[in-house]
Design an enzyme around this catalytic site. Structure first.
Site, PDB file in Angstrom:
ATOM      1  N   PHE A 137       0.862  -1.179   0.000  1.00 52.77           N
ATOM      2  CA  PHE A 137       0.000   0.000   0.000  1.00 52.77           C
ATOM      3  C   PHE A 137       0.906   1.239   0.000  1.00 52.77           C
ATOM      4  CE2 PHE A 137      -2.905   3.140   1.660  1.00 52.77           C
ATOM      5  CZ  PHE A 137      -4.076   2.830   0.991  1.00 52.77           C
ATOM      6  N   ASP A 206       1.807  -4.344   9.251  1.00 57.33           N
ATOM      7  CA  ASP A 206       0.600  -3.570   8.980  1.00 57.33           C
ATOM      8  C   ASP A 206      -0.559  -4.562   8.843  1.00 57.33           C
ATOM      9  OD1 ASP A 206      -1.518  -2.242   7.724  1.00 57.33           O
ATOM     10  OD2 ASP A 206      -0.173  -0.788   6.799  1.00 57.33           O
ATOM     11  N   TYR A 231     -11.233   1.379  10.232  1.00 56.52           N
ATOM     12  CA  TYR A 231     -12.443   1.495   9.403  1.00 56.52           C
ATOM     13  C   TYR A 231     -12.640   0.369   8.407  1.00 56.52           C
ATOM     14  CZ  TYR A 231      -8.893   3.715   6.416  1.00 56.52           C
ATOM     15  OH  TYR A 231      -7.758   3.978   5.707  1.00 56.52           O
ATOM     16  N   LYS A 232     -11.721  -0.599   8.354  1.00 57.27           N
ATOM     17  CA  LYS A 232     -11.892  -1.706   7.398  1.00 57.27           C
ATOM     18  C   LYS A 232     -12.652  -2.835   8.096  1.00 57.27           C
ATOM     19  CE  LYS A 232      -8.157  -0.098   4.505  1.00 57.27           C
ATOM     20  NZ  LYS A 232      -6.712  -0.081   4.240  1.00 57.27           N
ATOM     21  N   ARG A 380     -11.755  -6.031  -7.224  1.00 60.64           N
ATOM     22  CA  ARG A 380     -11.417  -6.461  -5.870  1.00 60.64           C
ATOM     23  C   ARG A 380     -12.705  -6.736  -5.098  1.00 60.64           C
ATOM     24  NH1 ARG A 380      -8.039  -3.026  -1.564  1.00 60.64           N
ATOM     25  NH2 ARG A 380      -9.950  -1.802  -1.651  1.00 60.64           N
TER      26      ARG A 380
HETATM   27  C1  LIG Z   1      -6.022   1.081   4.057  1.00 60.84           C
HETATM   28  C2  LIG Z   1      -4.575   1.009   4.311  1.00 60.84           C
HETATM   29  C3  LIG Z   1      -3.893   2.087   4.870  1.00 60.84           C
HETATM   30  C4  LIG Z   1      -4.631   3.364   5.122  1.00 60.84           C
HETATM   31  O1  LIG Z   1      -3.894   4.288   5.808  1.00 60.84           O
HETATM   32  P1  LIG Z   1      -4.591   5.638   6.328  1.00 60.84           P
HETATM   33  O2  LIG Z   1      -3.506   6.365   6.966  1.00 60.84           O
HETATM   34  O3  LIG Z   1      -5.713   5.224   7.215  1.00 60.84           O
HETATM   35  O4  LIG Z   1      -5.156   6.348   5.145  1.00 60.84           O
HETATM   36  C5  LIG Z   1      -2.560   1.918   5.171  1.00 60.84           C
HETATM   37  N1  LIG Z   1      -1.916   0.764   4.916  1.00 60.84           N
HETATM   38  C6  LIG Z   1      -2.554  -0.282   4.341  1.00 60.84           C
HETATM   39  C7  LIG Z   1      -1.815  -1.545   4.075  1.00 60.84           C
HETATM   40  C8  LIG Z   1      -3.886  -0.181   4.020  1.00 60.84           C
HETATM   41  O5  LIG Z   1      -4.514  -1.198   3.452  1.00 60.84           O
END
Ligand SMILES: *Cc1c(COP(=O)(O)O)cnc(C)c1O
Length: 421
Positions: A137, A206, A231-232, A380
């Protein structure tokens, strides 16, 4: 443990009757009742924004009207706003296999990554290398590079399959995402963590696409640091604050760069000199987003008494069914499977490539099947095991088939999009 015989555990073709049996036999089927989902929607995007758990709206309403409206500033103490980041962290801890005092809810995943990469580098002052993976990400790569620059360390971004062998005694910290957002591939967390520790390196995982969908057992595997989204799969609502985990053994000596007043030992002493708080509270920065924190806290009640092993089994059953139906129903229609078929190697989503990914997804959404698209051509689908049924999987594939067989170019949605771009 209850015996759960999976009606889908055989090799023949999948039928609607078998799919219905799988839902009937599902020991977690009732968890869906804990969510408020719109009728006529099949929601396969809970890996991006989790669904709304029942009770959250009422609790947020109470927090606004009573705690804020009536209690005013007194609520920082009287309503427990002040300890909320640690309290909600302690609620997340069992979901990731950590101790209650090892987790705090604060800021975004991006900021927590920055703080913890800096903190890890400070714990390995003789080493100047950070390993991470290409295709992670983006925020992970961006933040890791910024943190490394501060510490004058180099960042090596490798192919995911090359990371394990590259962990050597030069490496200070390995920064990896457990489940990849684009492909759904899941790293072997225990093996990677053990290798890092054998080489004297630290690990930062992560868990954005794992927490709330599967057990992570951070403590059992001796993980040093972790971050993840609220939030996921944790369903905390749009922009919910993120969590950060620091193993107890690292807390006393931890130094993080964003030394805001909330990370001070005595924020309300208003001293000129900085003195870090004891323990995990040191990761706070400024005033927390109280309403969002309380929404997340309320949402986490959906996990009360949920067996995480059973949750993982259901997740694999859903993704496995989806993959089988893609093979069975969509052969020859131009789809390519991107997610590993081996159960241990996948998370709770399935990604498939198709040259017409974008118009196909628009057509699906128009039919109430919500997934998303990632560039350049990836469809996805996230399968939140708390509220998705096997029947949803069956129906989603049926829609996909009818869209592609009738020709997505004939779809009115496709032409609408063409007209505006
Ligand atoms: C969704 C996601 C993020 C999101 O980071 P924010 O700081 O909340 O925008 C970070 N890392 C991964 C791997 C994600 O899937």
């Amino acid at each position: 443990m209850t015996a759960f015989t999976d009606p889908l555990a055989f090799d023949g073709p999948v039928t609607l009757a078998l799919v219905e049996q799988a839902d009937h036999a599902d020991p977690l089927a009732l968890l869906r009742e804990r969510f408020s989902l719109p009728a006529d929607v099949i929601y396969l995007d809970g890996n991006s924004l989790g669904a709304l758990p029942r009770g959250v709206a009422e609790q947020v309403q109470r927090a606004v009207v009573q705690q804020w409206g009536e209690g005013l500033i007194r609520s920082w103490n009287d309503a427990g706003w002040y300890p909320a980041p640690g309290r909600v962290g302690a609620r997340i801890a069992p979901l990731i296999g950590a101790q209650p005092d090892e987790v705090i809810v604060t800021d975004s995943t991006s900021l927590n990554l920055y703080k913890l990469v800096c903190a890890a580098l400070a714990l390995r002052p003789q080493r100047h290398r950070v390993l991470c993976e290409q295709g992670d990400f983006p925020t992970s790569l961006y933040m890791t590079r910024s943190a490394a620059r501060q510490a004058q360390a180099e960042v090596m971004a490798l192919n995911p399959e090359d990371v394990l062998d590259a962990i050597d005694e030069q490496v200070a910290v390995v920064v990896l995402t457990h489940v990849n957002y684009r492909t759904g591939r899941r790293h072997d967390l225990p093996v990677m963590t053990r290798r890092a520790h054998d080489m004297g390196a630290l690990v930062l995982w992560d868990l954005c696409h794992s927490a709330g969908a599967m057990p992570c057992d951070l403590g059992a595997h001796g993980v040093d640091f972790a971050v993840g989204c609220g939030y996921k799969f944790l369903n905390g609502g749009p922009g919910a604050p993120a969590f950060a985990m620091v193993a107890r053994r690292h807390q006393a000596g931890l130094s993080q760069p964003l030394t805001g007043w909330f990370s001070h030992a005595q924020p309300f002493a208003f001293e000129d000199e900085y003195q870090p708080a004891e323990g995990i509270a040191r990761l706070l920065v400024g005033t927390p987003p109280v309403l969002s924190l309380l929404a997340l806290e309320s949402a986490l009640q959906a996990f009360d008494e949920v067996d995480l092993q059973a949750l993982r089994r259901k997740s694999l059953s859903l993704t496995g069914l989806f993959m089988r139906l893609i093979d069975q129903e969509l052969g020859g229609l131009g789809f390519e499977m991107l997610t590993p078929r081996v159960a241990d190697s996948r998370g709770s989503q399935v990604s498939i490539a198709h040259p017409l990914a974008y118009p196909i997804m628009q057509a699906l959404i128009a039919r109430g099947v919500i997934g998303d698209v990632r560039e350049p051509n990836i469809l996805r689908f996230g399968f939140a095991p708390m509220y998705i049924r096997h029947l949803d999987v069956w129906r989603a594939v049926a829609h996909l088939k009818s869209i592609v067989q009738s020709g997505v170019h004939h779809d009115p949605i496709y032409h609408q999009r063409k007209a505006v771009t």
